[in-house]
Design a protein around this motif. Sequence first.
Motif, PDB file in Angstrom:
ATOM      1  N   VAL A 142       0.871  -1.177   0.000  1.00 34.28           N
ATOM      2  CA  VAL A 142       0.000   0.000   0.000  1.00 34.28           C
ATOM      3  C   VAL A 142       0.902   1.219   0.000  1.00 34.28           C
ATOM      4  CG1 VAL A 142      -1.814   1.247   1.211  1.00 34.28           C
ATOM      5  CG2 VAL A 142      -1.764  -1.252   1.283  1.00 34.28           C
ATOM      6  N   ARG A 143       0.932   1.921  -1.111  1.00 36.29           N
ATOM      7  CA  ARG A 143       1.807   3.081  -1.236  1.00 36.29           C
ATOM      8  C   ARG A 143       1.236   4.263  -0.440  1.00 36.29           C
ATOM      9  NH1 ARG A 143       1.485   3.436  -7.570  1.00 36.29           N
ATOM     10  NH2 ARG A 143      -0.686   3.364  -6.879  1.00 36.29           N
ATOM     11  N   ASN A 144       2.110   5.204  -0.089  1.00 36.25           N
ATOM     12  CA  ASN A 144       1.622   6.356   0.692  1.00 36.25           C
ATOM     13  C   ASN A 144       1.086   7.459  -0.222  1.00 36.25           C
ATOM     14  OD1 ASN A 144       4.135   7.005  -0.304  1.00 36.25           O
ATOM     15  ND2 ASN A 144       4.698   8.279   1.436  1.00 36.25           N
ATOM     16  N   VAL A 145       0.153   7.057  -1.097  1.00 36.78           N
ATOM     17  CA  VAL A 145      -0.536   8.000  -1.977  1.00 36.78           C
ATOM     18  C   VAL A 145      -2.037   7.849  -1.759  1.00 36.78           C
ATOM     19  CG1 VAL A 145       1.274   8.099  -3.720  1.00 36.78           C
ATOM     20  CG2 VAL A 145      -0.471   6.332  -3.887  1.00 36.78           C
ATOM     21  N   ASP A 146      -2.757   8.920  -1.969  1.00 31.70           N
ATOM     22  CA  ASP A 146      -4.179   8.958  -1.646  1.00 31.70           C
ATOM     23  C   ASP A 146      -4.977   7.861  -2.347  1.00 31.70           C
ATOM     24  OD1 ASP A 146      -6.294  10.667  -0.273  1.00 31.70           O
ATOM     25  OD2 ASP A 146      -7.083  10.589  -2.311  1.00 31.70           O
ATOM     26  N   MET A 147      -4.597   7.539  -3.575  1.00 31.60           N
ATOM     27  CA  MET A 147      -5.364   6.564  -4.345  1.00 31.60           C
ATOM     28  C   MET A 147      -5.257   5.149  -3.781  1.00 31.60           C
ATOM     29  SD  MET A 147      -2.930   6.253  -7.729  1.00 31.60           S
ATOM     30  CE  MET A 147      -3.912   4.974  -8.513  1.00 31.60           C
ATOM     31  N   ASP A 148      -4.308   4.906  -2.871  1.00 25.58           N
ATOM     32  CA  ASP A 148      -4.129   3.570  -2.301  1.00 25.58           C
ATOM     33  C   ASP A 148      -4.925   3.361  -1.016  1.00 25.58           C
ATOM     34  OD1 ASP A 148      -2.456   2.906  -4.348  1.00 25.58           O
ATOM     35  OD2 ASP A 148      -0.856   2.134  -3.091  1.00 25.58           O
ATOM     36  N   LYS A 149      -5.707   4.358  -0.605  1.00 30.52           N
ATOM     37  CA  LYS A 149      -6.477   4.229   0.633  1.00 30.52           C
ATOM     38  C   LYS A 149      -7.439   3.045   0.601  1.00 30.52           C
ATOM     39  CE  LYS A 149      -6.560   9.010   2.342  1.00 30.52           C
ATOM     40  NZ  LYS A 149      -7.425  10.183   2.615  1.00 30.52           N
ATOM     41  N   VAL A 150      -7.885   2.684  -0.585  1.00 35.75           N
ATOM     42  CA  VAL A 150      -8.847   1.601  -0.710  1.00 35.75           C
ATOM     43  C   VAL A 150      -8.249   0.242  -0.356  1.00 35.75           C
ATOM     44  CG1 VAL A 150      -8.362   1.189  -3.155  1.00 35.75           C
ATOM     45  CG2 VAL A 150     -10.625   0.638  -2.247  1.00 35.75           C
ATOM     46  N   TRP A 151      -6.903   0.138  -0.397  1.00 30.54           N
ATOM     47  CA  TRP A 151      -6.264  -1.166  -0.202  1.00 30.54           C
ATOM     48  C   TRP A 151      -5.846  -1.436   1.236  1.00 30.54           C
ATOM     49  CZ3 TRP A 151      -8.138  -2.878  -4.245  1.00 30.54           C
ATOM     50  CH2 TRP A 151      -7.990  -2.291  -5.502  1.00 30.54           C
TER      51      TRP A 151
ATOM     52  N   THR B 214      -2.381  -5.206 -12.155  1.00 33.11           N
ATOM     53  CA  THR B 214      -3.429  -5.537 -13.118  1.00 33.11           C
ATOM     54  C   THR B 214      -4.703  -5.904 -12.378  1.00 33.11           C
ATOM     55  OG1 THR B 214      -1.751  -6.364 -14.640  1.00 33.11           O
ATOM     56  CG2 THR B 214      -4.020  -7.038 -15.058  1.00 33.11           C
ATOM     57  N   GLY B 215      -4.541  -6.565 -11.233  1.00 34.53           N
ATOM     58  CA  GLY B 215      -5.649  -6.867 -10.338  1.00 34.53           C
ATOM     59  C   GLY B 215      -5.503  -6.074  -9.057  1.00 34.53           C
ATOM     60  N   PRO B 216      -6.468  -6.165  -8.142  1.00 37.04           N
ATOM     61  CA  PRO B 216      -6.416  -5.385  -6.899  1.00 37.04           C
ATOM     62  C   PRO B 216      -5.214  -5.737  -6.040  1.00 37.04           C
ATOM     63  CG  PRO B 216      -8.601  -6.330  -7.245  1.00 37.04           C
ATOM     64  CD  PRO B 216      -7.699  -6.965  -8.248  1.00 37.04           C
ATOM     65  N   ASP B 217      -4.777  -4.795  -5.214  1.00 33.12           N
ATOM     66  CA  ASP B 217      -3.741  -5.068  -4.231  1.00 33.12           C
ATOM     67  C   ASP B 217      -4.301  -6.013  -3.168  1.00 33.12           C
ATOM     68  OD1 ASP B 217      -0.986  -3.980  -3.017  1.00 33.12           O
ATOM     69  OD2 ASP B 217      -2.434  -4.226  -1.402  1.00 33.12           O
ATOM     70  N   LEU B 218      -3.468  -6.940  -2.705  1.00 34.15           N
ATOM     71  CA  LEU B 218      -3.927  -7.971  -1.766  1.00 34.15           C
ATOM     72  C   LEU B 218      -3.377  -7.797  -0.357  1.00 34.15           C
ATOM     73  CD1 LEU B 218      -3.620 -11.130  -4.063  1.00 34.15           C
ATOM     74  CD2 LEU B 218      -5.596  -9.647  -3.707  1.00 34.15           C
ATOM     75  N   THR B 219      -2.784  -6.643  -0.058  1.00 37.75           N
ATOM     76  CA  THR B 219      -2.181  -6.435   1.256  1.00 37.75           C
ATOM     77  C   THR B 219      -3.139  -6.791   2.382  1.00 37.75           C
ATOM     78  OG1 THR B 219      -0.726  -4.700   0.436  1.00 37.75           O
ATOM     79  CG2 THR B 219      -1.166  -4.714   2.796  1.00 37.75           C
TER      80      THR B 219
ATOM     81  N   SER C 244     -14.197  -9.418 -15.118  1.00 39.18           N
ATOM     82  CA  SER C 244     -12.863  -9.809 -14.649  1.00 39.18           C
ATOM     83  C   SER C 244     -12.030 -10.412 -15.777  1.00 39.18           C
ATOM     84  CB  SER C 244     -12.975 -10.814 -13.506  1.00 39.18           C
ATOM     85  OG  SER C 244     -11.692 -11.254 -13.095  1.00 39.18           O
ATOM     86  N   ILE C 245     -10.733 -10.038 -15.806  1.00 32.99           N
ATOM     87  CA  ILE C 245      -9.810 -10.614 -16.786  1.00 32.99           C
ATOM     88  C   ILE C 245      -8.885 -11.643 -16.128  1.00 32.99           C
ATOM     89  CG2 ILE C 245      -9.846  -8.580 -18.261  1.00 32.99           C
ATOM     90  CD1 ILE C 245      -7.134  -7.785 -17.025  1.00 32.99           C
ATOM     91  N   MET C 246      -9.136 -11.927 -14.858  1.00 35.35           N
ATOM     92  CA  MET C 246      -8.313 -12.903 -14.147  1.00 35.35           C
ATOM     93  C   MET C 246      -8.566 -14.297 -14.708  1.00 35.35           C
ATOM     94  SD  MET C 246      -8.415 -13.750 -10.070  1.00 35.35           S
ATOM     95  CE  MET C 246      -8.135 -15.418  -9.488  1.00 35.35           C
ATOM     96  N   PRO C 247      -7.516 -15.117 -14.898  1.00 34.68           N
ATOM     97  CA  PRO C 247      -7.734 -16.479 -15.388  1.00 34.68           C
ATOM     98  C   PRO C 247      -8.447 -17.336 -14.351  1.00 34.68           C
ATOM     99  CG  PRO C 247      -5.439 -16.160 -14.771  1.00 34.68           C
ATOM    100  CD  PRO C 247      -6.088 -14.812 -14.712  1.00 34.68           C
ATOM    101  N   ALA C 248      -9.146 -18.349 -14.819  1.00 35.01           N
ATOM    102  CA  ALA C 248      -9.816 -19.300 -13.927  1.00 35.01           C
ATOM    103  C   ALA C 248      -8.835 -20.411 -13.537  1.00 35.01           C
ATOM    104  CB  ALA C 248     -11.035 -19.888 -14.620  1.00 35.01           C
ATOM    105  N   TYR C 249      -9.065 -21.014 -12.388  1.00 37.02           N
ATOM    106  CA  TYR C 249      -8.194 -22.086 -11.893  1.00 37.02           C
ATOM    107  C   TYR C 249      -9.029 -23.334 -11.564  1.00 37.02           C
ATOM    108  CZ  TYR C 249      -4.786 -18.348 -11.559  1.00 37.02           C
ATOM    109  OH  TYR C 249      -3.948 -17.298 -11.864  1.00 37.02           O
ATOM    110  N   PRO C 250      -9.738 -23.889 -12.566  1.00 35.38           N
ATOM    111  CA  PRO C 250     -10.624 -25.033 -12.289  1.00 35.38           C
ATOM    112  C   PRO C 250      -9.876 -26.297 -11.880  1.00 35.38           C
ATOM    113  CG  PRO C 250     -10.450 -24.642 -14.654  1.00 35.38           C
ATOM    114  CD  PRO C 250      -9.777 -23.489 -13.979  1.00 35.38           C
TER     115      PRO C 250
END
Length: 336
Positions: free
Chosen positions: A70-79, A110-115, A141-147
């Motif tokens: 999570v970077r110390n920039v305003d746009m990262d508050k969501v993570w 490319t996908g959301p931060d997972l912190t 979603s563009i994430m691949p599936a893992y069946p």
Amino acid sequence: MEFFNNHTKLFITAFLLFAGLTLLVCIIPALNNQSNNAPLPMAVPLSDMAIKGKGVFIANGCVGCHTQQVRNVDMDKVWGERPSIAADYADIHRTDFWRNTATLMGTERTGPDLTSIGTRQPSKEWQLPHLFNPRILIKESIMPAYPWMFEIKDKAQPGDVVVNIPEEYLGGRKGKVIAKAEALELLAYLQSLKQTKLPSASPQPAFLYGKVGEESDAKPGATKELNGGMLYTNNCQSCHQQNGEGLKGAFPPLKGSKVVTAEDPELLVNIIMNGYTGREKEGYPAMPPIGTNNRLKAEEISAIMNHERTSWGNSAKKVTVDEVKKLMEKVKVKAK
């Protein structure tokens, strides 16, 4: 010129220069960082299952699309609740002698931060269908599936973790979808990813570079109306779906919900801020406290509520920001 023609002297000098630079640039700074940083007091080590899940995370290339910083920039508050600090990574060790896959901070989002995904979305009822096929929950979603992390059985056996998958995603196959060990290990790792709270005496790192002058177009004394549909998409849609119908057997519908359209919106505010476990007997998982986890303001919560109360055929009276502020204070006291 004799020095350059003497291969022995040349190679030894090059090796000593390389070794010296490695010591000065890499090893000494790393040892210094290690001595100056320690895990936070409330940090929880990974369980054995989560460690195996970390290996699954690495093996499937998840770090290529997901960061854990999570970077110390305003746009990262969501993570996360705060910017990441060195102590967050101080107790992460090498995989083994040969592999240094300790921190998985990543370089691309490319996908959301997972912190703090273990706080934002801890539910296995969400994570496992998302791994089977992300389009079940997020159409775009563009994430691949893992069946291959799952198997289909005619009948579930004792101890099997059954995953609720809509029939249209099974390709005509029939039976119960069962999570394999690697899916459960990856789930354990994702659930373990939570930002550790700082000691109460420690100063909270600030997010920087917030937007300046974004209220400049608003009239004096007027409250800027937020886009409730967009806020719903960012905070609620992954479970309750774009059409508000939820996911059968996994997430309850908001369309036609008496809680959403109730004359008194206190319960809805309470659910948003404190989560909800009242429908577990019906097979629905506990809802996390989205409003608290995502640090939603009264203006944002009222916009989300009004979107839910007036969409998909719902026709309840809209709530005001002042009403929501009072209810937020009320349910905060109740939660204690």
